[in-house]
Structures are given as structure tokens and as C-alpha cells.
Scaffold this motif. Structure first.
Motif, PDB file in Angstrom:
ATOM      1  N   HIS A 145       0.806  -1.237   0.000  1.00  0.00           N
ATOM      2  CA  HIS A 145       0.000   0.000   0.000  1.00  0.00           C
ATOM      3  C   HIS A 145       0.832   1.277   0.000  1.00  0.00           C
ATOM      4  CE1 HIS A 145      -2.988  -2.785   2.275  1.00  0.00           C
ATOM      5  NE2 HIS A 145      -3.117  -2.932   0.953  1.00  0.00           N
ATOM      6  N   SER A 146       1.964   1.273  -0.667  1.00  0.00           N
ATOM      7  CA  SER A 146       2.760   2.498  -0.762  1.00  0.00           C
ATOM      8  C   SER A 146       3.423   2.559  -2.134  1.00  0.00           C
ATOM      9  CB  SER A 146       3.819   2.562   0.337  1.00  0.00           C
ATOM     10  OG  SER A 146       4.965   1.806  -0.006  1.00  0.00           O
ATOM     11  N   CYS A 147       4.007   3.728  -2.436  1.00  0.00           N
ATOM     12  CA  CYS A 147       4.742   3.911  -3.696  1.00  0.00           C
ATOM     13  C   CYS A 147       6.243   3.718  -3.519  1.00  0.00           C
ATOM     14  CB  CYS A 147       4.457   5.301  -4.274  1.00  0.00           C
ATOM     15  SG  CYS A 147       2.787   5.480  -4.951  1.00  0.00           S
ATOM     16  N   PHE A 148       6.655   3.152  -2.399  1.00  0.00           N
ATOM     17  CA  PHE A 148       8.064   2.871  -2.193  1.00  0.00           C
ATOM     18  C   PHE A 148       8.452   1.568  -2.900  1.00  0.00           C
ATOM     19  CE2 PHE A 148       7.077   5.706   1.330  1.00  0.00           C
ATOM     20  CZ  PHE A 148       8.171   6.560   1.320  1.00  0.00           C
ATOM     21  N   GLU A 149       9.751   1.412  -3.121  1.00  0.00           N
ATOM     22  CA  GLU A 149      10.264   0.224  -3.802  1.00  0.00           C
ATOM     23  C   GLU A 149       9.825  -1.054  -3.109  1.00  0.00           C
ATOM     24  OE1 GLU A 149      13.225  -1.129  -6.921  1.00  0.00           O
ATOM     25  OE2 GLU A 149      12.004   0.655  -6.578  1.00  0.00           O
ATOM     26  N   THR A 150       9.778  -1.029  -1.781  1.00  0.00           N
ATOM     27  CA  THR A 150       9.418  -2.229  -1.033  1.00  0.00           C
ATOM     28  C   THR A 150       8.006  -2.719  -1.336  1.00  0.00           C
ATOM     29  OG1 THR A 150       9.014  -0.654   0.773  1.00  0.00           O
ATOM     30  CG2 THR A 150      10.994  -2.032   0.923  1.00  0.00           C
ATOM     31  N   SER A 151       7.118  -1.819  -1.734  1.00  0.00           N
ATOM     32  CA  SER A 151       5.756  -2.217  -2.112  1.00  0.00           C
ATOM     33  C   SER A 151       5.654  -2.579  -3.587  1.00  0.00           C
ATOM     34  CB  SER A 151       4.767  -1.081  -1.827  1.00  0.00           C
ATOM     35  OG  SER A 151       4.323  -1.101  -0.497  1.00  0.00           O
ATOM     36  N   MET A 152       6.401  -1.867  -4.422  1.00  0.00           N
ATOM     37  CA  MET A 152       6.205  -1.996  -5.874  1.00  0.00           C
ATOM     38  C   MET A 152       6.951  -3.180  -6.480  1.00  0.00           C
ATOM     39  SD  MET A 152       4.121   0.486  -6.295  1.00  0.00           S
ATOM     40  CE  MET A 152       3.932   0.161  -8.049  1.00  0.00           C
ATOM     41  N   GLN A 153       8.112  -3.544  -5.926  1.00  0.00           N
ATOM     42  CA  GLN A 153       8.911  -4.614  -6.536  1.00  0.00           C
ATOM     43  C   GLN A 153       8.450  -5.978  -6.055  1.00  0.00           C
ATOM     44  OE1 GLN A 153      13.081  -4.754  -5.556  1.00  0.00           O
ATOM     45  NE2 GLN A 153      13.605  -5.932  -7.377  1.00  0.00           N
ATOM     46  N   ALA A 154       8.410  -6.935  -6.954  1.00  0.00           N
ATOM     47  CA  ALA A 154       8.010  -8.297  -6.617  1.00  0.00           C
ATOM     48  C   ALA A 154       8.755  -9.271  -7.519  1.00  0.00           C
ATOM     49  CB  ALA A 154       6.501  -8.471  -6.765  1.00  0.00           C
ATOM     50  N   PRO A 155       8.865 -10.530  -7.119  1.00  0.00           N
ATOM     51  CA  PRO A 155       9.558 -11.516  -7.948  1.00  0.00           C
ATOM     52  C   PRO A 155       8.791 -11.825  -9.228  1.00  0.00           C
ATOM     53  CG  PRO A 155       9.337 -12.269  -5.682  1.00  0.00           C
ATOM     54  CD  PRO A 155       8.457 -11.078  -5.824  1.00  0.00           C
ATOM     55  N   LEU A 156       9.533 -12.092 -10.280  1.00  0.00           N
ATOM     56  CA  LEU A 156       8.971 -12.589 -11.536  1.00  0.00           C
ATOM     57  C   LEU A 156       9.985 -13.551 -12.138  1.00  0.00           C
ATOM     58  CD1 LEU A 156       6.867 -12.680 -13.794  1.00  0.00           C
ATOM     59  CD2 LEU A 156       7.993 -10.689 -14.825  1.00  0.00           C
ATOM     60  N   LEU A 157       9.588 -14.809 -12.287  1.00  0.00           N
ATOM     61  CA  LEU A 157      10.430 -15.859 -12.857  1.00  0.00           C
ATOM     62  C   LEU A 157       9.655 -16.538 -13.972  1.00  0.00           C
ATOM     63  CD1 LEU A 157      11.440 -17.598  -9.491  1.00  0.00           C
ATOM     64  CD2 LEU A 157      12.653 -15.730 -10.613  1.00  0.00           C
ATOM     65  N   ILE A 158      10.343 -16.788 -15.087  1.00  0.00           N
ATOM     66  CA  ILE A 158       9.709 -17.498 -16.199  1.00  0.00           C
ATOM     67  C   ILE A 158      10.669 -18.557 -16.712  1.00  0.00           C
ATOM     68  CG2 ILE A 158       8.659 -17.332 -18.489  1.00  0.00           C
ATOM     69  CD1 ILE A 158       7.991 -14.432 -17.923  1.00  0.00           C
ATOM     70  N   SER A 159      10.210 -19.794 -16.722  1.00  0.00           N
ATOM     71  CA  SER A 159      10.961 -20.894 -17.318  1.00  0.00           C
ATOM     72  C   SER A 159      10.261 -21.300 -18.604  1.00  0.00           C
ATOM     73  CB  SER A 159      11.017 -22.082 -16.349  1.00  0.00           C
ATOM     74  OG  SER A 159      11.625 -23.195 -16.947  1.00  0.00           O
ATOM     75  N   ALA A 160      11.006 -21.278 -19.710  1.00  0.00           N
ATOM     76  CA  ALA A 160      10.413 -21.552 -21.028  1.00  0.00           C
ATOM     77  C   ALA A 160      11.223 -22.643 -21.725  1.00  0.00           C
ATOM     78  CB  ALA A 160      10.373 -20.279 -21.863  1.00  0.00           C
ATOM     79  N   PRO A 161      11.083 -23.902 -21.303  1.00  0.00           N
ATOM     80  CA  PRO A 161      11.938 -24.970 -21.840  1.00  0.00           C
ATOM     81  C   PRO A 161      11.743 -25.236 -23.319  1.00  0.00           C
ATOM     82  CG  PRO A 161      10.163 -25.873 -20.506  1.00  0.00           C
ATOM     83  CD  PRO A 161      10.138 -24.406 -20.301  1.00  0.00           C
ATOM     84  N   GLY A 162      10.573 -24.881 -23.865  1.00  0.00           N
ATOM     85  CA  GLY A 162      10.345 -25.145 -25.282  1.00  0.00           C
ATOM     86  C   GLY A 162      11.020 -24.161 -26.218  1.00  0.00           C
ATOM     87  N   ASP A 163      11.474 -23.035 -25.691  1.00  0.00           N
ATOM     88  CA  ASP A 163      12.117 -22.010 -26.504  1.00  0.00           C
ATOM     89  C   ASP A 163      13.625 -22.165 -26.359  1.00  0.00           C
ATOM     90  OD1 ASP A 163      13.219 -19.599 -27.540  1.00  0.00           O
ATOM     91  OD2 ASP A 163      11.301 -18.598 -27.251  1.00  0.00           O
ATOM     92  N   THR A 164      14.278 -22.692 -27.393  1.00  0.00           N
ATOM     93  CA  THR A 164      15.706 -22.986 -27.306  1.00  0.00           C
ATOM     94  C   THR A 164      16.554 -21.731 -27.227  1.00  0.00           C
ATOM     95  OG1 THR A 164      15.848 -23.096 -29.727  1.00  0.00           O
ATOM     96  CG2 THR A 164      15.441 -25.163 -28.541  1.00  0.00           C
ATOM     97  N   LEU A 165      15.959 -20.563 -27.522  1.00  0.00           N
ATOM     98  CA  LEU A 165      16.710 -19.314 -27.446  1.00  0.00           C
ATOM     99  C   LEU A 165      16.680 -18.700 -26.049  1.00  0.00           C
ATOM    100  CD1 LEU A 165      15.714 -17.659 -30.839  1.00  0.00           C
ATOM    101  CD2 LEU A 165      17.782 -18.960 -30.295  1.00  0.00           C
ATOM    102  N   VAL A 166      15.824 -19.222 -25.179  1.00  0.00           N
ATOM    103  CA  VAL A 166      15.780 -18.758 -23.800  1.00  0.00           C
ATOM    104  C   VAL A 166      16.639 -19.709 -22.971  1.00  0.00           C
ATOM    105  CG1 VAL A 166      14.335 -18.326 -21.790  1.00  0.00           C
ATOM    106  CG2 VAL A 166      13.491 -17.754 -24.067  1.00  0.00           C
ATOM    107  N   GLN A 167      17.751 -19.184 -22.490  1.00  0.00           N
ATOM    108  CA  GLN A 167      18.706 -20.010 -21.780  1.00  0.00           C
ATOM    109  C   GLN A 167      18.427 -20.018 -20.281  1.00  0.00           C
ATOM    110  OE1 GLN A 167      20.991 -21.860 -23.485  1.00  0.00           O
ATOM    111  NE2 GLN A 167      19.857 -21.052 -25.231  1.00  0.00           N
TER     112      GLN A 167
END
Length: 482
Positions: free
Chosen positions: A335-357
Motif C-alpha cells: 500500500h505504498s509507492c516505495f520500492e518495497t511495495s512496488m517490486q516483486a519476484p517474476l520468474l519465467i521458465s520456457a523450456p520449449g524455446d531454445t533461445l531462452v537459456q
């Protein structure tokens, strides 16, 4: 070679081809994992004190976005923005009670788009804030565990009564803010959710020709911080202390720092003022325990992908719906505009795309509205019209590309923009008149303790212009600060 042997070999070859085709659908599967209130408090995000081996392993198998930002740091609004790829504004996606289908009725949500492209779409746990939001986009009614988070019912009831007696003026009276319980793990809603997800994966393994979009939403580490005792035992309580900036930042505008209202409803938490030190340490300990508990459930689900031979054809996305304050600036919750409120984890695993290492880390900005078009590209389905995010696939394949230069979000009366070096926020009245600004140097002052807007007016002017170009459409606003 006899005719019978040749016929048998041909039959075996045909069966192998059929199995290969069935295990390689035209469109890859999607395992879509949402984690409530998860800030980047993970070993893979540079927090070695954390026990998060399963999320860390998922990060190593794909792409970790080092600077991913939610659109609104509250659950309902954040999830609605991500699921529709629409930006918030002063009257759209405002709070945790947001209904995407009511506020942007013309937007085609992510799961509905995948369903229209041949996917079976399943919602388990918390995906939208309201389980019936855009219900027609799920192949079955959205499911949530009926199990309760508190395990010691008697202690919960007693704490509620004590809370009412001690602070009768509280608007809400909930149970304890944390609970460590030495009981069966399967009695917790998140463990139940993981088991349900595994059942669906087992079904899909028997019918690999059907692509799936399986959305699994875990509640922890959302309050109350209830987790089995063994996850509390992973951390040494004596080593846990308050953050170094357990005080309001200098020169922050009115409205930038809140009273941690979400936490105040819980038993043992006073209505106002700094949370007592030992209680604060228990809250931080409980948050850590809940992160590790959620990590274990995520591990159960992801391990099942490999066990069932689905991993090679399944995109895995993991995201926390927003950040969380653990006492920074004296605040708890989001509930704030500080970095601690706005930033969150984002992880993507794309095994079918050989260009994504694997083991790729992306430093350029990512906004949560970008998840929708990214999944469309990874799944080889077209973008529907009207998406406001942009695909992250180019930087996933080549993290040296410049990528996004800004991430924009908002909460309440504040609009905020993150650049490579700065976080700038503007606060306005309902009429659009400026009520204050704040600017933090993320290199020299990553904890955002000193507002330097008054001495960095060139940066204020430039970032204000960038913010207004990128923010969601909203009622008429005043001119930017001069």
C-alpha cells in the motif's frame, strides 16, 4: 527380415511417433503460479538468509527479472491489471476489492484468451481476488481450499477476545498475526492447494494432447503468518532484527507513509505507533517461515512436472502480486509507492524455446502487464487487441537488449515511476492538484531514506514528463512540477 518382424517394427515406429506427437502439443502448457504478498525475499534475489531452494531452482532453470514491478501494490488491483494487461488509474484498479470484469468489461483476460485458443484453464487457490471474477474464462469453477489457516482454534478465539477487550475501538478484530504449530502440513490451505494441483497434473499426464493453463495461487506469506513449526525452525530468531530504516523517510509527502492498517486488525498489534520490537521480530520471523512454507508447496508442484514428464513442454511462471514492507520506514504490509511495495519476484521458465537459456537474469524493467503478451508469444498464440503491456520475450532471449527503461505504477493518491537510477512519485488531490513529490536515488540511497526532489529539479521535471506519458488514462491532472 520376415514380413511379421517388419510389420512389428513398423507398428512400434508408428506408436513412437504417436507418443512423440502427443507429448509435444502445438502449444506448450502453462503452469501459472501466483504467490500472495511475496517480496523478493528469496535467496535467488540476493537474500542468502532465506531458505527458498525450490523457487531458487526454478530461477536457475529459466529467467529471473531483477527489476519487476506490480502496477498497484494491493492484491485485487494488482491481479486484475496483470490478468488483463491494463494499466490502473485514479478510478480503475484502486484497491484489493477490484473486479476486473466490472472495471474493464471490454478487456479479454489472460485465461479466457488461452481457453479460446484450445487450452483447458483451471484456477486453484487465489488468482483473482474474487474467485468468480471472469468465471466464464475457466474450464471449471475456480477452486479454493476450505481448510483454515489457524490450526490452534482455542488460542485464536482467546486472542480475538483479548484484542476486543484491550482495544475495543479497532474496526476489525482478527486472530494472532502469527502462529507456529506442530501439526500436519496437509491441514493448511496452501498444502491442500498444492495437492490439488498435483492431481490435475497427473490427469494431464494421461492426456498430453490437451494443452493446459493451470493457475495455482498460494496464500502465504500473506498475513497471518501461520506456518508449521518446522519452517519457523529454519531460522535463528536471535539473528533477526528490525530493518536499519525503522523510521519515516526524511521529507516524504503527506500520504506517502501509512499506518499499516492491514496489520493493525490482528490480535496483539496496537492500533497506532511503532510495533513493539519483539513483536516486530516475530513478524519478520513469521514472514520468513511462511515464505519457506510456500516454497515447499511450490517445490511439490514443480517436482511433479518432472516426475510426470511434463516439464519439457510446460512454461512455468512465478510471480508475487506485489511487494511487502517488513518494518521499512516503520511500515508493514504494502500500500505504498516505495520500492518495497512496488517490486516483486517474476520468474519465467520456457523450456520449449531454445533461445531462452537457463540461469538468465534480466536487469531491464518489467511491468506485470507485460506477463500477458509474453505468455502469448511463448505459447505461440496471437495477442488480442488492447493489451497495454509489451512482450518480455526479446530480453529473455537476449538480456543485453535495452528493454524497458521505465516501470510505472500507483497507489491511492500517488503515481510512481522507476527508472534505472531513480524512483519518483507524485501525490495529487482528487482534483488533480499536486500535494507533494518524492525522489529517491536508488544507487546512493536504495533504502529510500532521503527525499532529494527539492535538489534534483531537473530529474523531477524529466521523470514527471515520463510518468505522465506512460501512466494509465485518468481524470484531468494539473501541470507537472516546475
Amino acid at each position: 527380415m520376415t514380413l511379421a518382424i517388419r510389420s512389428a517394427m513398423l507398428l512400434l515406429l508408428l506408436c513412437s511417433v504417436c507418443r512423440l506427437h502427443a507429448a509435444s502439443p502445438e502449444h506448450p502448457n502453462v503452469l501459472f503460479i501466483a504467490v500472495d504478498d511475496l517480496r523478493p525475499q528469496l535467496a535467488c534475489y540476493g537474500k542468502p538468509e532465506m531458505h527458498s531452494p525450490n523457487i531458487d531452482r526454478l530461477a536457475a532453470s529459466g529467467v529471473l527479472f531483477e527489476r519487476a514491478y506490480c502496477m498497484v501494490p494491493t492484491c485485487g488491483a494488482s491481479r486484475a491489471a496483470l490478468m488483463t494487461s491494463q494499466r490502473p488509474n485514479r478510478t480503475q484498479f484502486v484497491n484489493h476489492l477490484t473486479w476486473a470484469e466490472r472495471e474493464v468489461p471490454d478487456a479479454l483476460p489472460l485465461h479466457t484468451h488461452f481457453k479460446q485458443n484450445g487450452y483447458e484453464t483451471i484456477s486453484l487457490g487465489k488468482i483473482f481476488h474474487h474467485p468468480t471474477d471472469h468465471a466464464d474464462g475457466w474450464s471449471e469453477p475456480a477452486w479454493r481450499s476450505p481448510k483454515r489457516g489457524y490450526q490452534d482454534r482455542a488460542s485464536e478465539r482467546q486472542a480475538v477476545q483479548q484484542n476486543k477487550q484491550q482495544w475495543p475501538g479497532k474496526s476489525n478484530h482478527r486472530g494472532p498475526a502469527f502462529e507456529a504449530f506442530d501439526g500436519p502440513e496437509e491441514n493448511y490451505p496452501d498444502a491442500d492447494c498444492a495437492s490439488r494441483a498435483i492431481e490435475y497434473l497427473e490427469k494431464y499426464a494421461e492426456h498430453p494432447e490437451q494443452p493446459f493453463f493451470l493457475a495455482v495461487g498460494f496464500l502465504k506469506p500473506h498475513l497471518p503468518f501461520n506456518a508449521p513449526q518446522k519452517y519457523w525452525d529454519l531460522y535463528d530468531h536471535d539473528s533477526i532484527d528490525l530493518p536499519p530504516n525503522y523510521f519515516p523517510p526524511q521529507g516524504a509527502p503527506q500520504g506517502a507513509v501509512h499506518n499499516s492498517g492491514e496489520l493493525r486488525a490482528y490480535a496483539g498489534i496496537q492500533p497506532r505507533g511503532p510495533v513493539e520490537r519483539e513483536t516486530a521480530r516475530n513478524l519478520i520471523h513469521g514472514y520468513y517461515a511462511c515464505v519457506s512454507f510456500a516454497d515447499a508447496q511450490i517445490g511439490r508442484v514443480v517436482d511433479s512436472l518432472a516426475r510426470l514428464k511434463l516439464a519439457d513442454h510446460t512454461i512455468v511462471v512465478l510471480w508475487g502480486d506485489h511487494g511487502w514492507q517488513l518494518g521499512e520506514h516503520g511500515m508493514w504490509n504494502k500500500h505504498s509507492c516505495f520500492e518495497t511495495s512496488m517490486q516483486a519476484p517474476l520468474l519465467i521458465s520456457a523450456p520449449g524455446d531454445t533461445l531462452v537459456q537457463p540461469q538468465t537474469r534480466v536487469q531491464s524493467m518489467a511491468e506485470f502487464i507485460d506477463v500477458y503478451p509474453t505468455l502469448c508469444d511463448l505459447a505461440a498464440i496471437p495477442h488480442p487487441p488492447g493489451l497495454e503491456g509489451t512482450s518480455l520475450l526479446p530480453v529473455m532471449r537476449d538480456p543485453s537488449l535495452p528493454g524497458k527503461q521505465f516501470a510505472v505504477g500507483r497507489f491511492g493518491a500517488g503515481d510512481t515511476i522507476r527508472s534505472d537510477k531513480w524512483r519518483y512519485s507524485e501525490y495529487t488531490s482528487p482534483r488533480g492538484d499536486s500535494t507533494g513529490v518524492m525522489l529517491y536515488d536508488q544507487v546512493a540511497d536504495a533504502e529510500e531514506n532521503s527525499n532529494v526532489a527539492a535538489v534534483q529539479m531537473d530529474e523531477v521535471h524529466q521523470l514527471s514528463q515520463q510518468l505522465r506519458q506512460r501512466m494509465g488514462k485518468s481524470p484531468k491532472r494539473s501541470d507537472p512540477p516546475q
